[in-house]
Write an enzyme that holds these catalytic residues in place. Structure first.
Site, PDB file in Angstrom:
ATOM      1  N   CYS A 266      43.312  20.570  -4.576  1.00 35.74           N
ATOM      2  CA  CYS A 266      43.585  19.148  -4.003  1.00 35.74           C
ATOM      3  C   CYS A 266      45.128  19.049  -4.663  1.00 35.74           C
ATOM      4  CB  CYS A 266      42.602  18.091  -4.995  1.00 35.74           C
ATOM      5  SG  CYS A 266      42.585  16.441  -4.538  1.00 35.74           S
TER       6      CYS A 266
ATOM      7  N   GLU B  54      36.993  15.084   0.575  1.00 37.34           N
ATOM      8  CA  GLU B  54      37.870  14.211   1.834  1.00 37.34           C
ATOM      9  C   GLU B  54      36.889  12.693   1.394  1.00 37.34           C
ATOM     10  OE1 GLU B  54      40.866  14.677   1.656  1.00 37.34           O
ATOM     11  OE2 GLU B  54      40.735  17.006   2.298  1.00 37.34           O
TER      12      GLU B  54
ATOM     13  N   HIS C  83      37.887  10.698  -1.736  1.00 37.61           N
ATOM     14  CA  HIS C  83      39.112   9.909  -2.067  1.00 37.61           C
ATOM     15  C   HIS C  83      38.659   8.594  -1.789  1.00 37.61           C
ATOM     16  CE1 HIS C  83      41.604  13.334  -3.263  1.00 37.61           C
ATOM     17  NE2 HIS C  83      41.276  13.949  -2.396  1.00 37.61           N
TER      18      HIS C  83
HETATM   19 NI    NI Z   1      42.134  15.623  -2.278  1.00 35.71          NI
END
Ligand code: NI
Length: 174
Positions: A100, A143, A146
């Site tokens: 990440c 993603e 997140h």
């Molecule tokens: Ni990430």
């Protein structure tokens, strides 16, 4: 268009839940997405979510032809997804090493749904709907996390399968 600073693990903004985008196609939204694309390209990332540049909106980008950070990964279509949703297509999971841009230099082994169907909108509000598997499904789920303030170290399969890339390579894990 600007390469923005990527927030790193420990920044509380990465732990917040992002809000839906309500206005599509606005100059502000398009400029923010262009910044995300420049930032992801500069970092050679596989994907990036808006909160990683401090914008608390449900926007993610991902995709690439070839990446030095993940040389073995199959290509993933270059995609911008807004207000995404997904469901698993079955109860099959796969384990894979993830990194990440907010946790630089590290990798961890994470279990994800192997096959998913996702949907979301492009920057102008057009519906995108796809089925994905392999690295494509993994990048989407990473993603998506997140947007809910979740980072991959929260999902480690085994705390021992987490570390710095060089050390993991030296130990034969990567
Ligand atoms: Ni990430």
């Amino acid at each position: 268009m600007t390469v923005r600073q990527v927030l790193r693990l420990g920044d509380p903004r990465l732990r917040q839940t992002s809000r839906d985008v309500t206005n599509f196609g606005t100059p502000e939204l398009l400029a923010m997405i262009a910044d995300m694309q420049d930032t992801m390209a500069a970092c050679e990332g596989a994907g990036l979510a808006a909160p990683q540049i401090g914008v608390m909106r449900r926007v993610m980008i991902f995709g690439f032809e070839k990446l030095s950070r993940y040389p073995d990964a199959e290509p993933v279509p270059e995609t911008t997804l807004i207000n995404p949703q997904f469901q698993a297509l079955d109860d099959h999971y796969e384990s894979g090493w993830e990194g990440c841009l907010s946790v630089p230099g590290m990798r961890g082994l994470v279990r994800r749904h192997a096959r998913i169907r996702y949907r979301g909108f492009d920057p102008h509000g057009k519906l995108i709907e796809r089925e994905a598997d392999g690295f494509h499904a993994r990048v989407f789920q990473h993603e998506y996390d997140h947007l809910d303030g979740v980072l991959y170290p929260d999902r480690l399969e085994d705390p021992l399968k987490f570390g710095f890339i060089e050390e993991l390579q030296a130990a034969g894990e990567l």
